[in-house]
Scaffold this active site. Structure first.
Site, PDB file in Angstrom:
ATOM      1  N   HIS A 291     153.879 -24.124   3.375  1.00 30.20           N
ATOM      2  CA  HIS A 291     154.328 -22.866   2.781  1.00 30.20           C
ATOM      3  C   HIS A 291     155.590 -22.352   3.462  1.00 30.20           C
ATOM      4  CE1 HIS A 291     150.140 -21.743   0.971  1.00 30.20           C
ATOM      5  NE2 HIS A 291     150.871 -22.432   0.125  1.00 30.20           N
TER       6      HIS A 291
ATOM      7  N   HIS B  90     149.135 -26.765   4.685  1.00 32.46           N
ATOM      8  CA  HIS B  90     149.709 -25.672   3.896  1.00 32.46           C
ATOM      9  C   HIS B  90     150.439 -24.622   4.739  1.00 32.46           C
ATOM     10  CE1 HIS B  90     147.587 -27.565   0.654  1.00 32.46           C
ATOM     11  NE2 HIS B  90     147.923 -26.628  -0.207  1.00 32.46           N
TER      12      HIS B  90
ATOM     13  N   ARG C  39     136.355 -22.797   3.733  1.00 36.24           N
ATOM     14  CA  ARG C  39     137.306 -23.093   2.666  1.00 36.24           C
ATOM     15  C   ARG C  39     138.736 -23.195   3.190  1.00 36.24           C
ATOM     16  NH1 ARG C  39     137.015 -20.909  -3.496  1.00 36.24           N
ATOM     17  NH2 ARG C  39     139.015 -21.715  -4.176  1.00 36.24           N
TER      18      ARG C  39
ATOM     19  N   ARG D 267     137.164  -7.304 -17.903  1.00 37.70           N
ATOM     20  CA  ARG D 267     136.546  -7.588 -16.604  1.00 37.70           C
ATOM     21  C   ARG D 267     135.901  -8.977 -16.542  1.00 37.70           C
ATOM     22  NH1 ARG D 267     134.906  -2.330 -17.461  1.00 37.70           N
ATOM     23  NH2 ARG D 267     136.248  -0.814 -16.418  1.00 37.70           N
TER      24      ARG D 267
ATOM     25  N   GLU E 239     136.180 -17.907   0.404  1.00 39.98           N
ATOM     26  CA  GLU E 239     137.100 -18.161   1.506  1.00 39.98           C
ATOM     27  C   GLU E 239     136.910 -17.208   2.669  1.00 39.98           C
ATOM     28  OE1 GLU E 239     141.303 -18.347   0.584  1.00 39.98           O
ATOM     29  OE2 GLU E 239     141.548 -19.867   2.120  1.00 39.98           O
TER      30      GLU E 239
ATOM     31  N   HIS F 231     155.825 -27.953  -4.160  1.00 36.38           N
ATOM     32  CA  HIS F 231     154.665 -27.603  -3.338  1.00 36.38           C
ATOM     33  C   HIS F 231     154.003 -28.826  -2.687  1.00 36.38           C
ATOM     34  CE1 HIS F 231     151.067 -25.568  -1.962  1.00 36.38           C
ATOM     35  NE2 HIS F 231     150.329 -26.419  -2.649  1.00 36.38           N
TER      36      HIS F 231
ATOM     37  N   ASN G 234     143.443 -25.694   3.406  1.00 38.87           N
ATOM     38  CA  ASN G 234     144.831 -25.357   3.725  1.00 38.87           C
ATOM     39  C   ASN G 234     145.488 -26.365   4.656  1.00 38.87           C
ATOM     40  OD1 ASN G 234     144.895 -23.004   2.165  1.00 38.87           O
ATOM     41  ND2 ASN G 234     143.875 -21.850   3.788  1.00 38.87           N
TER      42      ASN G 234
ATOM     43  N   LYS H 132     136.689 -31.186  -3.033  1.00 35.99           N
ATOM     44  CA  LYS H 132     137.003 -29.763  -3.078  1.00 35.99           C
ATOM     45  C   LYS H 132     135.775 -28.959  -3.487  1.00 35.99           C
ATOM     46  CE  LYS H 132     140.143 -26.170  -4.346  1.00 35.99           C
ATOM     47  NZ  LYS H 132     141.452 -25.734  -4.829  1.00 35.99           N
TER      48      LYS H 132
ATOM     49  N   GLU I   2     148.000 -33.898  -2.399  1.00 32.13           N
ATOM     50  CA  GLU I   2     146.727 -33.171  -2.313  1.00 32.13           C
ATOM     51  C   GLU I   2     145.531 -34.123  -2.408  1.00 32.13           C
ATOM     52  OE1 GLU I   2     146.241 -29.747  -1.927  1.00 32.13           O
ATOM     53  OE2 GLU I   2     148.243 -28.921  -2.331  1.00 32.13           O
TER      54      GLU I   2
ATOM     55  N   LYS J  22     140.160 -20.028  -7.708  1.00 31.06           N
ATOM     56  CA  LYS J  22     141.255 -19.164  -7.247  1.00 31.06           C
ATOM     57  C   LYS J  22     142.270 -19.029  -8.366  1.00 31.06           C
ATOM     58  CE  LYS J  22     141.747 -19.604  -2.254  1.00 31.06           C
ATOM     59  NZ  LYS J  22     142.718 -19.969  -1.205  1.00 31.06           N
TER      60      LYS J  22
END
Lengths: 371, 371
Positions: free
Chosen positions: A254, A250, A243, A124, A239, A269, A247, A229, A188, A146
């Site tokens: 995507h 994105h 946040r 955990r 998020e 990407h 994106n 960031k 980015e 993330k």
């Protein structure tokens, strides 16, 4: 360490430092021991990265009295799978690491995301150290906690938030990157300027050649990106709001990645993000939110550095506009059926636009579709 | 709702309510809608539980305008696996649930732990609602946010902390439990008295027959247990300190479960905990920490309710004392090679003892070994 810049990520009791500078991998043992004095270590990496970087890191850790377990995976996006996750988790447990020990991700975004996820779920949550070896990973996935893997139904749909204890961004590691991969990561970097740092974008317009060449300008660009960031993440760790600004580019990006079946030969990407950012600015101009001049400025900069910036820059044919809209609607940023986009009022003035009408997106895609 | 008791779990912005009382499953739709008004739902359950409980829950959710997806798994501990996790995750994603939707665990500890883990990792954390249908799950796994699956190398080694938004502990659901399973869950109820609530333990000594019979005494015992666990969890959500007290009886208990190869025909978890608690008290007495009278009192109560309390109560033969110590040393509560136990100074006076000498444990195991 005068050539090393430290960026603090302020997340209360989950705060951590990002160290940015040359030759940090070879100093991993000492730098990790300073922060996690008693932690035993396992390194997770891929075959390609291991060939170049594993030796100095293992030597450095061993010299610090901390011979690590090494877990090697095949390179590539396919490694972000449930099967790899199970393997890494099992190998960490087999190495008998406890919660206070450290799992080190040595590699690009795939290794970082997968390893962070594994570190987040073994017992955990174990200590996690990131050593990103791609520009994309240094400025994006190594900041913010993330982690995750792909589902057959979509990318990054499975994961946790798990903050690292330390990030070592070795700028020399980028010297060995293929030019195309460095450029993709640069998309980015430019993104942070476009989100809310117009001065940084202007600086990049002037100094991008030095950033590509290496040296202090590269370190500075990476540090600025991490700071940008980190600021957003500190405002919204999980998020639920701001946040989403990260994106920018994105949603279109995507969709284009999905539409090209994640075929890296056609589009990686960062390239999808580059085209996505250009489209987001052009779409904002079409909606009379931003000046067309700003969209042109974004397009010009992406073109200058050698990034694709329009759909026709993608080799091969694309599905039609309706199909692209379908990919957008499946994107995870869709909230309760409404389309959410990051749009902009100009360079460095992006914002979260909810309830963007699908019909507007469709018309825009049709106008800009190369086919 | 006069027969429903609410226990608040105070965890700041992760705070949630546990509702305890009869016939709550059949009111699931209304109770979930009140807290998560727009959430669509998926129910994760097992074949055995589904046969008894799925119909009223699906009806209730449908009546509230929220027809759920149903994800069914085989009953049993084997379901706490990577394979099941992948299936549940995939089914949740296939049902197109978003982050604000809700995943409902309807079942015992296995379903709760697995489902909570899946809810914790799909889209990096979805809403999670627990409907525990066993006594053990109502008083233990549904409080505190620990979720997880088993590794081939040990139980519960893989998981996350993911707090539910709501827990509905339907006390009538326990009427259909086999007597042995109810008793096993009761061991964890008694545990809360033994940790730090001597009055609760004394109350149980007097009222355990009413708790077993059902009605207000059962609701009260479950509510007291949830309160006790919630207090500890609020002090130490991520198990860096006090929360280890909840492991009273578990170090010996886990070793016995492992030594019987997790064969439920011989020993189920709660029975292992019962024997483990008796041993922890007897061991504390042997170390002159507690009075032998207190150990005898614990043993007498466990015997009264029909629980096993000594190793010789386990059918079949056990590995020898050295082998049992080996299982203890592998337990995840071992920190850096030292043996950590929860010991006690008397009824309701347990404490975390670090650096317990393995030699003392071994002698004690030899003295108490039935073989």
């Amino acid at each position: 360490m005068s050539d090393v810049v430290t960026v603090e990520v302020g997340l209360g009791d989950r705060a951590y430092d990002i160290l940015i500078g040359p030759k940090l991998i070879a100093r991993g043992g000492e730098l990790i021991q300073r922060r996690l004095p008693k932690a035993r270590c396992a390194i997770v990496t891929d075959d390609n990265v291991a060939a170049v970087h594993i030796e100095p890191l293992v030597e450095s850790l061993s010299a610090a009295g901390n011979a690590p377990a090494v877990i090697k995976l095949p390179a590539g996006e396919k490694t972000k799978s449930f099967d790899s996750l199970e393997k890494v988790v099992d190998d960490i447990i087999a190495a008998r690491l406890e919660r206070g020990d450290a799992v080190i991700a040595l590699g690009g975004g795939v290794i970082g995301d997968l390893t962070g996820f594994a570190a987040g779920i073994v017992r955990r949550g174990m200590n996690f150290v990131q050593m990103p070896t791609s520009l994309l990973a240094q400025v994006d996935s190594s900041v913010g906690g993330k982690t995750g893997i792909n589902s057959p139904r979509g990318k990054n749909l499975i994961g946790v938030f798990h903050q690292p204890k330390l990030v070592l961004a070795d700028t020399s590691a980028l010297d060995t990157l293929p030019a195309r991969e460095f450029r993709a990561g640069y998309a980015e970097v430019a993104k942070y300027g476009l989100i809310d740092r117009p001065d940084f974008f202007a600086w990049l317009e002037k100094n991008w050649r030095e950033v590509f060449a290496g040296g202090p300008a590269r370190t500075e660009a990476i540090a600025q990106s991490c700071r940008a960031k980190a600021d957003v993440v500190a405002r919204d760790e999980f998020e639920t709001g701001d946040r989403a600004l990260l994106n920018l580019g994105h949603t279109f990006g995507h969709a284009l990645e999905a539409a090209t079946a994640y075929d890296g030969a056609r589009l990686v990407h960062g390239e999808g993000v580059a085209i996505g950012m250009a489209l987001a600015h052009r779409f904002s101009a079409r909606l009379n939110l931003a000046s067309p001049d700003d969209a042109a400025r974004v397009e010009a900069h992406l073109r200058d550095v050698g990034l694709p910036w329009r759909m026709s820059d993608i080799p091969g044919s694309l599905p039609d506009a309706e199909a692209l809209l379908g990919y957008i609607a499946q994107d995870k940023k869709v909230s309760r059926g409404a389309l959410t986009f990051i749009l902009t009022r100009g360079i460095g003035q992006s914002f979260i636009a909810k309830d963007v009408p699908a019909s507007e997106v469709l018309s825009f895609l049709k106008e800009n579709h190369p086919g």
